[in-house]
Design a protein around this motif. Sequence first.
Motif, PDB file in Angstrom:
ATOM      1  N   THR A  57       1.110  -2.871  -6.732  1.00  0.00           N
ATOM      2  CA  THR A  57      -0.334  -2.913  -6.448  1.00  0.00           C
ATOM      3  C   THR A  57      -0.789  -4.322  -6.085  1.00  0.00           C
ATOM      4  O   THR A  57      -1.568  -4.516  -5.150  1.00  0.00           O
ATOM      5  CB  THR A  57      -1.117  -2.417  -7.669  1.00  0.00           C
ATOM      6  N   ARG A  60       1.097  -5.295  -2.699  1.00  0.00           N
ATOM      7  CA  ARG A  60       0.991  -4.301  -1.627  1.00  0.00           C
ATOM      8  C   ARG A  60       2.359  -3.983  -1.006  1.00  0.00           C
ATOM      9  O   ARG A  60       2.457  -3.662   0.171  1.00  0.00           O
ATOM     10  CB  ARG A  60      -0.004  -4.744  -0.552  1.00  0.00           C
ATOM     11  N   GLY A 225      -7.294   3.651  -1.727  1.00  0.00           N
ATOM     12  CA  GLY A 225      -5.949   3.106  -1.867  1.00  0.00           C
ATOM     13  C   GLY A 225      -4.861   3.993  -1.304  1.00  0.00           C
ATOM     14  O   GLY A 225      -3.680   3.663  -1.397  1.00  0.00           O
TER      15      GLY A 225
END
Length: 288
Positions: A57, A60, A225
Motif C-alpha cells: 500500500t 504502490r 483504490g
Amino acid sequence: MTIGKSPRRSAPGSSASASFDMERLAEHSRATDGPSIGRLLARARLDAGLTVDQVSTRTRIRVPIVHAIEADDFERCGGAFYARGHLRLLAREVGLDGEALVARYDAEHGGAAPPASRLLDTAPIKVKDHRRPNWTAPMVAAIVAVVVLIGYNLVGSSSSADGPGAASAPLPSGVSAPATVAPSAQPPAPEASAGAIAAAPADKVTVKLVAGAEKSWVTAKDSSGKSLFSNNLEAGQDQTFTDPKKITLVIGNAGAVHLFVNGKDLGPAGQDGQVVHLTYTPGDPQAG
C-alpha cells in the motif's frame, strides 16, 4: 559492497529490533553465503513490524511482486529498470540503503541500466478497458456537422452564380465557348481535435493517456483504490480512466506518455525515463 540503513526513515520499535547493524550488513554483503537481496528486504520488513500488504500500500507495488522480490524473483518486475525502482521504494520503507541494494542487484544481474528505448522488454498483455468512454457518437456528429456546413456553402455559391444577373452575353461569331471546368472535389471533413476527444463531464475526473513513439508502463487506480490498469502502454496506444472523485497514476518512462485531463491537454507526463506519481480530481487538472 555495504548495504546500510537509510537515514530518511526509522522503523517503529526499539533501535535494536527495528534496524540492521551496519557492520552486520557489510559482513553479509561480503560473504558468499550471506542473505540475498530478497532475504535482506524481508528481514528488514519484519524487523520494522510491517506486513507485505502494508508495504504494498505504501509503495504502490503489487503484493505478488513484493512476494517475488523477497524470493529473489525479479522477472515479475517487468525488466531491470522497474526492478531497480522497486528496490529503491521497498528499501526506503523498511529502512535499508536503496542505492546499495541497486548496486548489488546490478552486480548480480548484469551491470548498469539499459538505454530508455530498451527499458521495457516484456510482451504486452491485451487488456480490454470496459470503463473507456464511447467517443464514437460525438465524433460522428462533429463530422456530419462539418459536411453539412460545407454543403450549405457550396449550394449558396452555386445559387449566387446562377442568379438572374449571372446570364452570360452571347459570344461573337467565330469565337468558341471556353471549356467547362469541372468543380473541384469536396474537401474531406477534418478529424476531431484532441481537445474534443479529451472532453469529459464536469462532475467527474477523466484522464486519457496516449503513448508516443516509445512504450511505457502504467498503473491506474480509482478513488476506492481499485486497480483499473497495470500493464505496458505500447507506442501509439491509449487508455482512458473515469471516476467521480479521483484517479491515481504511476507512469514509468513518463516522457513517452501524453496526458489529457478533464478535457485539457497537459503535454508529456514527465521526462524520458522518469517514474512519476500523479493524482487528478474533477475540475481544473492539478497533480496531487
